[in-house]
Design a protein around this motif. Structure first.
Motif, PDB file in Angstrom:
ATOM      1  N   SER A   1      47.008 -87.578 124.632  1.00 37.12           N
ATOM      2  CA  SER A   1      47.376 -87.200 123.273  1.00 37.12           C
ATOM      3  C   SER A   1      47.788 -85.719 123.263  1.00 37.12           C
ATOM      4  O   SER A   1      47.173 -84.890 123.911  1.00 37.12           O
ATOM      5  CB  SER A   1      46.150 -87.454 122.396  1.00 37.12           C
ATOM      6  OG  SER A   1      46.373 -86.933 121.138  1.00 37.12           O
ATOM      7  N   GLY A   2      48.883 -85.435 122.572  1.00 35.94           N
ATOM      8  CA  GLY A   2      49.363 -84.057 122.488  1.00 35.94           C
ATOM      9  C   GLY A   2      50.335 -83.674 123.587  1.00 35.94           C
ATOM     10  O   GLY A   2      50.869 -82.555 123.592  1.00 35.94           O
ATOM     11  N   ALA A   3      50.599 -84.590 124.524  1.00 38.58           N
ATOM     12  CA  ALA A   3      51.484 -84.275 125.655  1.00 38.58           C
ATOM     13  C   ALA A   3      52.945 -84.090 125.224  1.00 38.58           C
ATOM     14  O   ALA A   3      53.727 -83.461 125.931  1.00 38.58           O
ATOM     15  CB  ALA A   3      51.389 -85.376 126.709  1.00 38.58           C
ATOM     16  N   GLY A   4      53.312 -84.670 124.075  1.00 35.42           N
ATOM     17  CA  GLY A   4      54.694 -84.558 123.603  1.00 35.42           C
ATOM     18  C   GLY A   4      55.439 -85.878 123.587  1.00 35.42           C
ATOM     19  O   GLY A   4      56.650 -85.917 123.400  1.00 35.42           O
ATOM     20  N   LYS A   5      54.709 -86.999 123.736  1.00 34.51           N
ATOM     21  CA  LYS A   5      55.351 -88.310 123.843  1.00 34.51           C
ATOM     22  C   LYS A   5      56.114 -88.681 122.564  1.00 34.51           C
ATOM     23  O   LYS A   5      57.285 -89.049 122.628  1.00 34.51           O
ATOM     24  CB  LYS A   5      54.295 -89.394 124.156  1.00 34.51           C
ATOM     25  CG  LYS A   5      53.491 -89.122 125.418  1.00 34.51           C
ATOM     26  CD  LYS A   5      52.499 -90.228 125.732  1.00 34.51           C
ATOM     27  CE  LYS A   5      51.435 -90.450 124.678  1.00 34.51           C
ATOM     28  NZ  LYS A   5      50.510 -89.289 124.489  1.00 34.51           N
TER      29      LYS A   5
END
Ligand code: ADP
Ligand code: ADP
Length: 229
Positions: A39-43
């Protein structure tokens, strides 16, 4: 045919905090590429960029070789179909919810799409929370059934590009398997970008990209990635 290309894409919502730091990958026409990562990686940012909710600051995104900066949001909506994590139903019949965005679709086409998605019995009803003028209550659909409405929408729209953004993440394991099977059918031979947070849900993808802190940490087939880890 909807081939997608991200070339050295840099993006930040706020200049002080880069979110995507030089992302390059392709989804060849008719293939499925999955992006996984914490979560938060930019997906999800990748899918927002595809809809041109934002423009990249550096690098290039193309669909069918066309730079997105030259394509309107309106025309992108015709090309891209999306199954989100939670499908929100509005105050009209399930049939109208399926027809959404395609006013020209015939009754028969809507019925057929609903039957393929296995929600044919529901289409005359309103969703839960709404009621008809004569006081008939809306129908409570399970999470899986709501996802089937989104699947029926996609069958009807038949977009060249499909984005599945955590489309099964909110479901229990059994329902997830059923909806995944339905999604596999819809995405077959369609250019598809899958966003997921677990590797185990994207076994069939032609390529899997592991995104971490806005960078590609690893990529390969499911089998190859398992071997490395
Ligand atoms: P993922 O889908 O991998 O969970 P997202 O692409 O949704 O990640 O978000 C990546 C990062 O961008 C997160 O740190 C998130 O807080 C931030 N972010 C997302 N949307 C916005 C926005 N509209 N404005 C500012 N920051 C955002
Ligand atoms: P249609 O796909 O039926 O033409 P719209 O034109 O209203 O519907 O929306 C285009 C697509 O944008 C829809 O598939 C919808 O799921 C998607 N969408 C709407 N809001 C967002 C969002 N915040 N992030 C990503 N996709 C979104």
């Amino acid at each position: 045919n909807g081939a997608i290309s991200f070339k050295d894409v840099h993006f930040a919502y706020d200049a002080a905090r880069p979110i995507l730091k030089g992302i390059s990958f392709e989804v060849p026409a008719g293939k499925t590429v999955a992006v996984v990562g914490p979560s938060g990686a930019g997906k999800s940012t990748l899918s927002r960029l595809l809809y041109r909710f934002y423009d990249v600051q550096n690098g290039t995104i193309t669909i069918d070789g066309q730079d997105l900066r030259t394509v309107t949001q309106k025309s992108l909506r015709k090309v891209i179909g999306m199954v989100p994590q939670d499908t929100v139903l509005f105050n009209d019949t399930i049939a109208y919810n399926i027809r959404y965005g395609r006013p020209a679709a015939s009754e028969d086409e809507v019925t057929t799409a609903a039957e393929i998605a296995q929600i044919g019995d529901f289409i005359r009803h309103l969703p839960e929370g709404f009621e008809t003028k004569v006081g008939e209550r809306g129908l409570k659909l399970s999470g899986g059934e709501k996802q089937r409405v989104a699947i029926a929408r996609t069958i009807l729209k038949a977009p060249p590009v499909l984005i599945l953004d955590e489309a099964t993440s909110a479901l229990d394991t059994t329902t997830e398997r059923e909806i995944q099977a339905a999604l596999d059918v819809v995405s077959k031979n369609r250019t598809t970008l899958v966003i997921a947070h677990r590797l185990s849900t994207v076994i069939g993808a032609d390529e899997i990209i592991v995104l971490k802190s806005g960078e590609i940490a690893e990529r390969g087939t499911h089998a190859a990635l398992l071997e490395q880890n």
